[in-house]
Scaffold this motif. Structure first.
Motif, PDB file in Angstrom:
ATOM      1  N   GLU A 194       0.796  -1.116   0.000  1.00 39.65           N
ATOM      2  CA  GLU A 194      -0.072   0.112   0.059  1.00 39.65           C
ATOM      3  C   GLU A 194       0.912   1.146  -0.072  1.00 39.65           C
ATOM      4  OE1 GLU A 194      -3.771   1.898   2.473  1.00 39.65           O
ATOM      5  OE2 GLU A 194      -3.042   0.034   3.076  1.00 39.65           O
ATOM      6  N   LEU A 195       2.028   1.253   0.814  1.00 43.41           N
ATOM      7  CA  LEU A 195       2.808   2.496   0.774  1.00 43.41           C
ATOM      8  C   LEU A 195       3.630   2.635  -0.591  1.00 43.41           C
ATOM      9  CD1 LEU A 195       4.250   1.857   4.414  1.00 43.41           C
ATOM     10  CD2 LEU A 195       2.930   3.781   3.734  1.00 43.41           C
ATOM     11  N   ARG A 196       4.134   1.454  -0.949  1.00 41.33           N
ATOM     12  CA  ARG A 196       4.798   1.587  -2.415  1.00 41.33           C
ATOM     13  C   ARG A 196       3.709   2.058  -3.447  1.00 41.33           C
ATOM     14  NH1 ARG A 196       7.203  -3.283  -2.033  1.00 41.33           N
ATOM     15  NH2 ARG A 196       5.211  -4.287  -2.670  1.00 41.33           N
ATOM     16  N   GLU A 197       2.692   1.652  -3.401  1.00 37.68           N
ATOM     17  CA  GLU A 197       1.853   2.173  -4.630  1.00 37.68           C
ATOM     18  C   GLU A 197       1.498   3.829  -4.455  1.00 37.68           C
ATOM     19  OE1 GLU A 197      -1.777  -0.124  -4.031  1.00 37.68           O
ATOM     20  OE2 GLU A 197      -0.941  -1.989  -5.036  1.00 37.68           O
ATOM     21  N   ALA A 198       1.724   4.322  -3.216  1.00 33.77           N
ATOM     22  CA  ALA A 198       1.768   5.750  -2.951  1.00 33.77           C
ATOM     23  C   ALA A 198       2.985   6.333  -3.005  1.00 33.77           C
ATOM     24  CB  ALA A 198       0.892   6.052  -1.486  1.00 33.77           C
ATOM     25  N   GLY A 199       3.936   5.718  -3.780  1.00 30.49           N
ATOM     26  CA  GLY A 199       4.952   6.126  -3.683  1.00 30.49           C
ATOM     27  C   GLY A 199       5.905   6.489  -2.575  1.00 30.49           C
ATOM     28  N   ILE A 200       5.686   5.661  -1.354  1.00 31.33           N
ATOM     29  CA  ILE A 200       6.476   5.757  -0.224  1.00 31.33           C
ATOM     30  C   ILE A 200       7.356   4.625   0.012  1.00 31.33           C
ATOM     31  CG2 ILE A 200       5.879   6.075   2.304  1.00 31.33           C
ATOM     32  CD1 ILE A 200       2.967   7.126   1.296  1.00 31.33           C
ATOM     33  N   ASP A 201       8.607   5.245   0.564  1.00 26.71           N
ATOM     34  CA  ASP A 201       9.585   4.306   0.776  1.00 26.71           C
ATOM     35  C   ASP A 201       9.392   3.825   2.090  1.00 26.71           C
ATOM     36  OD1 ASP A 201      11.854   2.788   0.263  1.00 26.71           O
ATOM     37  OD2 ASP A 201      13.216   4.325   0.706  1.00 26.71           O
ATOM     38  N   PHE A 202       9.470   2.671   2.580  1.00 25.46           N
ATOM     39  CA  PHE A 202       9.036   2.088   3.731  1.00 25.46           C
ATOM     40  C   PHE A 202      10.331   1.145   4.152  1.00 25.46           C
ATOM     41  CE2 PHE A 202       6.973  -1.094   6.758  1.00 25.46           C
ATOM     42  CZ  PHE A 202       6.753  -0.018   7.789  1.00 25.46           C
ATOM     43  N   LYS A 203      11.160   1.368   5.101  1.00 23.88           N
ATOM     44  CA  LYS A 203      12.548   0.646   5.325  1.00 23.88           C
ATOM     45  C   LYS A 203      12.420   0.379   6.954  1.00 23.88           C
ATOM     46  CE  LYS A 203      14.700   0.839   1.586  1.00 23.88           C
ATOM     47  NZ  LYS A 203      16.033  -0.098   0.939  1.00 23.88           N
ATOM     48  N   VAL A 204      13.190  -0.517   7.059  1.00 21.93           N
ATOM     49  CA  VAL A 204      13.679  -0.957   8.587  1.00 21.93           C
ATOM     50  C   VAL A 204      15.219  -0.847   8.609  1.00 21.93           C
ATOM     51  CG1 VAL A 204      13.679  -2.833  10.218  1.00 21.93           C
ATOM     52  CG2 VAL A 204      11.764  -2.703   9.081  1.00 21.93           C
ATOM     53  N   TYR A 205      15.575  -0.010   9.654  1.00 22.33           N
ATOM     54  CA  TYR A 205      16.968   0.326   9.761  1.00 22.33           C
ATOM     55  C   TYR A 205      17.323   0.056  11.267  1.00 22.33           C
ATOM     56  CZ  TYR A 205      16.986   3.088   5.395  1.00 22.33           C
ATOM     57  OH  TYR A 205      16.990   3.422   4.144  1.00 22.33           O
ATOM     58  N   LYS A 206      18.380  -0.184  11.409  1.00 22.15           N
ATOM     59  CA  LYS A 206      18.887  -0.414  13.038  1.00 22.15           C
ATOM     60  C   LYS A 206      18.855   0.886  13.705  1.00 22.15           C
ATOM     61  CE  LYS A 206      22.037  -4.150  12.463  1.00 22.15           C
ATOM     62  NZ  LYS A 206      22.439  -4.972  13.901  1.00 22.15           N
ATOM     63  N   ASN A 207      18.393   1.050  14.833  1.00 20.25           N
ATOM     64  CA  ASN A 207      18.226   2.068  15.648  1.00 20.25           C
ATOM     65  C   ASN A 207      19.715   2.920  15.738  1.00 20.25           C
ATOM     66  OD1 ASN A 207      15.606   1.682  15.776  1.00 20.25           O
ATOM     67  ND2 ASN A 207      15.827   0.712  17.781  1.00 20.25           N
ATOM     68  N   THR A 208      20.697   2.275  15.794  1.00 19.88           N
ATOM     69  CA  THR A 208      21.922   2.959  15.994  1.00 19.88           C
ATOM     70  C   THR A 208      22.360   3.644  14.767  1.00 19.88           C
ATOM     71  OG1 THR A 208      23.067   1.107  15.396  1.00 19.88           O
ATOM     72  CG2 THR A 208      22.667   1.462  17.836  1.00 19.88           C
ATOM     73  N   MET A 209      22.166   3.093  13.696  1.00 17.72           N
ATOM     74  CA  MET A 209      22.443   3.578  12.465  1.00 17.72           C
ATOM     75  C   MET A 209      21.589   5.130  12.047  1.00 17.72           C
ATOM     76  SD  MET A 209      24.553   1.902  10.957  1.00 17.72           S
ATOM     77  CE  MET A 209      25.345   0.154  10.726  1.00 17.72           C
TER      78      MET A 209
ATOM     79  N   GLU B 145      20.556  16.808  12.215  1.00 19.82           N
ATOM     80  CA  GLU B 145      19.969  17.729  13.372  1.00 19.82           C
ATOM     81  C   GLU B 145      18.683  17.634  13.700  1.00 19.82           C
ATOM     82  OE1 GLU B 145      21.184  21.918  12.342  1.00 19.82           O
ATOM     83  OE2 GLU B 145      23.517  21.145  12.224  1.00 19.82           O
ATOM     84  N   LEU B 146      17.998  16.551  13.529  1.00 20.17           N
ATOM     85  CA  LEU B 146      16.858  16.065  14.289  1.00 20.17           C
ATOM     86  C   LEU B 146      16.935  15.157  15.474  1.00 20.17           C
ATOM     87  CD1 LEU B 146      15.438  15.261  10.623  1.00 20.17           C
ATOM     88  CD2 LEU B 146      14.792  17.387  12.203  1.00 20.17           C
ATOM     89  N   THR B 147      17.885  15.530  16.504  1.00 20.75           N
ATOM     90  CA  THR B 147      17.796  14.774  17.707  1.00 20.75           C
ATOM     91  C   THR B 147      16.803  14.497  18.505  1.00 20.75           C
ATOM     92  OG1 THR B 147      18.764  16.637  18.649  1.00 20.75           O
ATOM     93  CG2 THR B 147      20.318  15.299  17.719  1.00 20.75           C
ATOM     94  N   ASP B 148      15.654  15.192  18.321  1.00 18.92           N
ATOM     95  CA  ASP B 148      14.684  15.116  19.224  1.00 18.92           C
ATOM     96  C   ASP B 148      13.717  13.914  18.769  1.00 18.92           C
ATOM     97  OD1 ASP B 148      15.014  17.586  20.466  1.00 18.92           O
ATOM     98  OD2 ASP B 148      13.462  18.655  19.350  1.00 18.92           O
ATOM     99  N   LEU B 149      14.273  13.241  17.715  1.00 24.58           N
ATOM    100  CA  LEU B 149      13.511  12.082  17.102  1.00 24.58           C
ATOM    101  C   LEU B 149      14.092  10.756  17.782  1.00 24.58           C
ATOM    102  CD1 LEU B 149      11.352  11.382  15.073  1.00 24.58           C
ATOM    103  CD2 LEU B 149      13.337  10.908  13.148  1.00 24.58           C
ATOM    104  N   ASN B 150      15.141  10.932  18.460  1.00 26.62           N
ATOM    105  CA  ASN B 150      16.054   9.587  19.293  1.00 26.62           C
ATOM    106  C   ASN B 150      15.060   9.032  20.238  1.00 26.62           C
ATOM    107  OD1 ASN B 150      18.609   9.923  17.935  1.00 26.62           O
ATOM    108  ND2 ASN B 150      19.425  11.371  19.359  1.00 26.62           N
ATOM    109  N   ASP B 151      14.143   9.873  20.864  1.00 25.11           N
ATOM    110  CA  ASP B 151      13.423   9.154  21.583  1.00 25.11           C
ATOM    111  C   ASP B 151      12.572   8.186  21.133  1.00 25.11           C
ATOM    112  OD1 ASP B 151      14.382  10.724  23.603  1.00 25.11           O
ATOM    113  OD2 ASP B 151      12.700  12.257  23.432  1.00 25.11           O
ATOM    114  N   THR B 152      11.974   8.239  20.014  1.00 29.18           N
ATOM    115  CA  THR B 152      11.289   7.362  19.154  1.00 29.18           C
ATOM    116  C   THR B 152      12.013   6.240  18.700  1.00 29.18           C
ATOM    117  OG1 THR B 152      11.306   8.342  16.954  1.00 29.18           O
ATOM    118  CG2 THR B 152       9.539   9.191  18.672  1.00 29.18           C
ATOM    119  N   LEU B 153      13.200   6.153  18.712  1.00 30.09           N
ATOM    120  CA  LEU B 153      14.194   5.005  18.210  1.00 30.09           C
ATOM    121  C   LEU B 153      14.425   4.007  19.359  1.00 30.09           C
ATOM    122  CD1 LEU B 153      16.474   7.398  15.970  1.00 30.09           C
ATOM    123  CD2 LEU B 153      14.514   6.060  15.182  1.00 30.09           C
TER     124      LEU B 153
END
Length: 166
Positions: A44-59, A68-76
């Motif tokens: 569903e995401l691909r059909e809408a042109g959205i890239d959905f990936k799983v990455y390691k949290n440390t990366m 410079e989006l360090t406030d996002l670290n809490d969600t990782l």
């Protein structure tokens, strides 16, 4: 050993570039979804042109620091996937929010909207906005209203004069 470090640096740079290039990035926890559900979500995401990936949290943390989006670290924390959209600001939030309604195991943690870290509430608000076509339709409706009202008034005046003349 340096080959592994070089690959990790490339992954960090790839994530950072996706954050820079995307209009919206939504961070989700996909724990509890089975393979079929994740496959359906990815489709569903691909059909809408959205890239959905799983990455390691440390990366991802290193990439987030680079852009410079360090406030996002809490969600990782925990299993984390990120939906990146380069074109449509609303689509990832809307699709993930709708999917969450049917699959309670999916948890939206937060994200980035046009270069600013967004909270879960902001992502939910964004998800409830109409898509581009819906917004254009609303705009056209607003623009047509005065003309339509003028036409009704003109018709009513003409009918009234016609009755008086008859």
């Amino acid at each position: 050993m340096s080959g592994i470090i070089e690959k990790k640096k490339q992954v960090v740079e790839e994530i950072a570039e996706k954050f820079r290039a995307s209009q919206t990035a939504v961070v989700v926890d996909y724990r509890g979804l089975d393979v079929a559900e994740i496959t359906a979500l990815r489709k569903e995401l691909r059909e809408a042109g959205i890239d959905f990936k799983v990455y390691k949290n440390t990366m991802t943390r290193r990439a987030v620091e680079a852009v410079e989006l360090t406030d996002l670290n809490d969600t990782l924390t925990g299993p984390t996937a990120i939906a990146f959209s380069n074109e449509d600001v609303v689509a990832p939030a809307r699709i993930l929010n709708n999917f969450k309604k049917e699959h309670e195991a999916l948890e939206i943690k937060g994200g980035v909207i046009e270069g600013q870290v967004a909270t879960l509430d902001q992502i939910t608000e964004l998800a409830n906005l109409p898509n581009y076509e819906g917004m254009v339709s609303m705009l056209l409706s607003v623009l047509q209203a005065p003309v339509r009202n003028f036409a009704y008034v003109t018709k009513a005046v003409a009918e009234q004069k016609e009755e008086q003349g008859a």
